[in-house]
Design an enzyme around this catalytic site. Structure first.
Site, PDB file in Angstrom:
ATOM      1  N   LYS A 158      -5.060  12.205  12.548  1.00 56.31           N
ATOM      2  CA  LYS A 158      -3.912  11.952  13.542  1.00 56.31           C
ATOM      3  C   LYS A 158      -2.791  13.132  13.436  1.00 56.31           C
ATOM      4  O   LYS A 158      -2.109  13.501  14.170  1.00 56.31           O
ATOM      5  CB  LYS A 158      -3.007  10.472  13.159  1.00 56.31           C
ATOM      6  CG  LYS A 158      -4.212   9.388  13.598  1.00 56.31           C
ATOM      7  CD  LYS A 158      -3.599   7.962  12.997  1.00 56.31           C
ATOM      8  CE  LYS A 158      -4.507   6.764  13.583  1.00 56.31           C
ATOM      9  NZ  LYS A 158      -4.273   5.672  12.750  1.00 56.31           N
ATOM     10  N   GLN A 204      -0.645   3.160   8.300  1.00 61.56           N
ATOM     11  CA  GLN A 204      -2.139   2.822   8.442  1.00 61.56           C
ATOM     12  C   GLN A 204      -2.549   1.615   7.908  1.00 61.56           C
ATOM     13  O   GLN A 204      -2.164   1.117   6.794  1.00 61.56           O
ATOM     14  CB  GLN A 204      -2.821   4.239   7.786  1.00 61.56           C
ATOM     15  CG  GLN A 204      -4.164   4.123   7.955  1.00 61.56           C
ATOM     16  CD  GLN A 204      -4.661   4.259   9.349  1.00 61.56           C
ATOM     17  OE1 GLN A 204      -4.151   4.943  10.188  1.00 61.56           O
ATOM     18  NE2 GLN A 204      -5.917   3.601   9.672  1.00 61.56           N
ATOM     19  N   ASP A 211       2.475   2.355  17.370  1.00 61.07           N
ATOM     20  CA  ASP A 211       1.132   1.545  17.230  1.00 61.07           C
ATOM     21  C   ASP A 211       1.239   0.378  18.281  1.00 61.07           C
ATOM     22  O   ASP A 211       0.206  -0.220  18.619  1.00 61.07           O
ATOM     23  CB  ASP A 211       0.887   0.825  15.698  1.00 61.07           C
ATOM     24  CG  ASP A 211       0.009   1.769  15.055  1.00 61.07           C
ATOM     25  OD1 ASP A 211      -1.055   2.060  15.812  1.00 61.07           O
ATOM     26  OD2 ASP A 211       0.216   1.672  13.849  1.00 61.07           O
TER      27      ASP A 211
HETATM   28  N1  GUN Z   1      -6.240   0.810  11.167  1.00 60.21           N
HETATM   29  C1  GUN Z   1      -7.402   0.717  12.105  1.00 60.21           C
HETATM   30  N2  GUN Z   1      -6.735   0.840  13.498  1.00 60.21           N
HETATM   31  C2  GUN Z   1      -5.637   1.205  13.331  1.00 60.21           C
HETATM   32  C3  GUN Z   1      -4.501   1.437  14.267  1.00 60.21           C
HETATM   33  O1  GUN Z   1      -4.711   1.556  15.357  1.00 60.21           O
HETATM   34  N3  GUN Z   1      -3.398   1.663  13.649  1.00 60.21           N
HETATM   35  C4  GUN Z   1      -2.902   1.405  12.368  1.00 60.21           C
HETATM   36  N4  GUN Z   1      -1.610   1.801  11.921  1.00 60.21           N
HETATM   37  N5  GUN Z   1      -3.972   1.242  11.470  1.00 60.21           N
HETATM   38  C5  GUN Z   1      -5.366   1.140  11.899  1.00 60.21           C
END
Ligand code: GUN
Length: 295
Positions: free
Chosen positions: A54, A98, A121
């Site tokens: 990311k 995350q 998100d």
């Molecule tokens: N863990 C797995 N997929 C995601 C996501 O799309 N966003 C976040 N913040 N954590 C994740």
């Protein structure tokens, strides 16, 4: 029939090109640089690799990015304090924590603490509510990416029987909701299957579009789908390690057998994965535009 591959890599590349140009224009015309912070608690290898990807993607697009790595024994209060700091930071338009978080931290409390205007998100209840109502909001990245893949591959969703496997808050639930809405890549008749569904095969066999998001490697076999089905495989399952130490990945769908029956299929890796990160970047640009009155 052998299916056409829907390449997330190629579609993500096209969207990233559009985003890079948008970021350049925002900077040149309005002196606005979108900013994203990713917060990782602990050292789960999959999470480390997601967060690193990311940050790298943000950098490549000209998005300002910060990465905060916190130890696995971080307290809930310490994490909430970090979020509060970034909620007030004008350089930062998007905050991503995350998931999953260590068990001693209340995930709901953390997600509620993020300013909904910075919730790139799309997990905050304000954004979830707006999504359900079809109002402008941050759409959750994986379902948003899947809508883009269907749309850009020319898959007709209107009136289609869509069957989704898995009822997670991140994929299954929002995916079902978005696809039944009156919107691009929507207007479908949606069935959501989960661990208590009585006869999952009955549903998968009649699906025009099957979206698998359960986290079980190679679960869906060719005899469970109909000829011509469109397969979207959200699973990213680590099934081994190569000699060079790289994780070997498998989707939730048995790609080799199912591709002979499907009309379209997403591979793993190189399918939904690259789209999720790309839609996060799109949401960050949207957040920056909203915060600066440009949207
Ligand atoms: N863990 C797995 N997929 C995601 C996501 O799309 N966003 C976040 N913040 N954590 C994740």
């Amino acid at each position: 029939m052998s299916a056409k591959i829907i390449s997330g890599v190629e579609i993500a590349k096209a969207i990233r090109k559009e985003l890079k140009e948008e970021v350049e224009e925002l900077k040149a015309k309005h002196n606005v640089v979108p900013g994203l912070v990713t917060i990782l608690v602990g050292e789960d290898p999959a999470s480390v690799s997601y967060v690193t990807a990311k940050s790298k993607t943000a950098h490549a697009l000209g998005i300002y990015s910060e990465q905060v790595d916190m130890s696995a024994d971080t307290t809930e209060k310490e994490l909430l304090d970090q979020i509060d700091k970034f909620n007030k930071d004008n350089k930062i338009h998007g905050i991503l924590v995350q998931l999953p978080l260590p068990k001693h931290i209340d995930e709901g409390k953390v997600l509620y603490a993020i300013d909904p205007d910075k919730d790139v998100d799309g997990f905050h209840p304000v954004n979830v509510g707006k999504m359900v109502l079809g109002e402008r909001c941050f759409l959750p990245c994986t379902p948003h990416g899947i809508l883009q893949m269907l749309q850009r591959s020319g898959v007709e969703t209107s009136g289609a029987e869509v069957v989704i496997l898995g009822r997670s808050n991140i994929v299954g639930k929002p995916m079902a909701n978005l696809m039944l809405q009156k919107r691009a890549a929507g207007n479908a008749t949606v069935t959501l299957c989960h661990t208590r569904t009585k006869d999952t095969d009955f549903h998968t066999k009649r699906a025009d579009i099957l979206i698998a998001a359960v986290g079980v490697p190679n679960l869906v076999k060719a005899d469970q789908v109909k000829e011509g089905v469109v397969i979207i495989d959200v699973g990213v399952n680590r099934v081994g390690m190569s000699e060079s130490g790289k994780a070997i990945l498998a989707g939730d769908v048995d790609f080799e057998s199912v591709k002979e029956k499907a009309s379209f299929i997403t591979p793993v890796p190189g399918g939904v994965g690259p789209m999720t990160i790309t839609m996060l970047m799109k949401n960050t640009v949207q957040a920056a535009k909203q915060a600066t009155g440009l949207l």
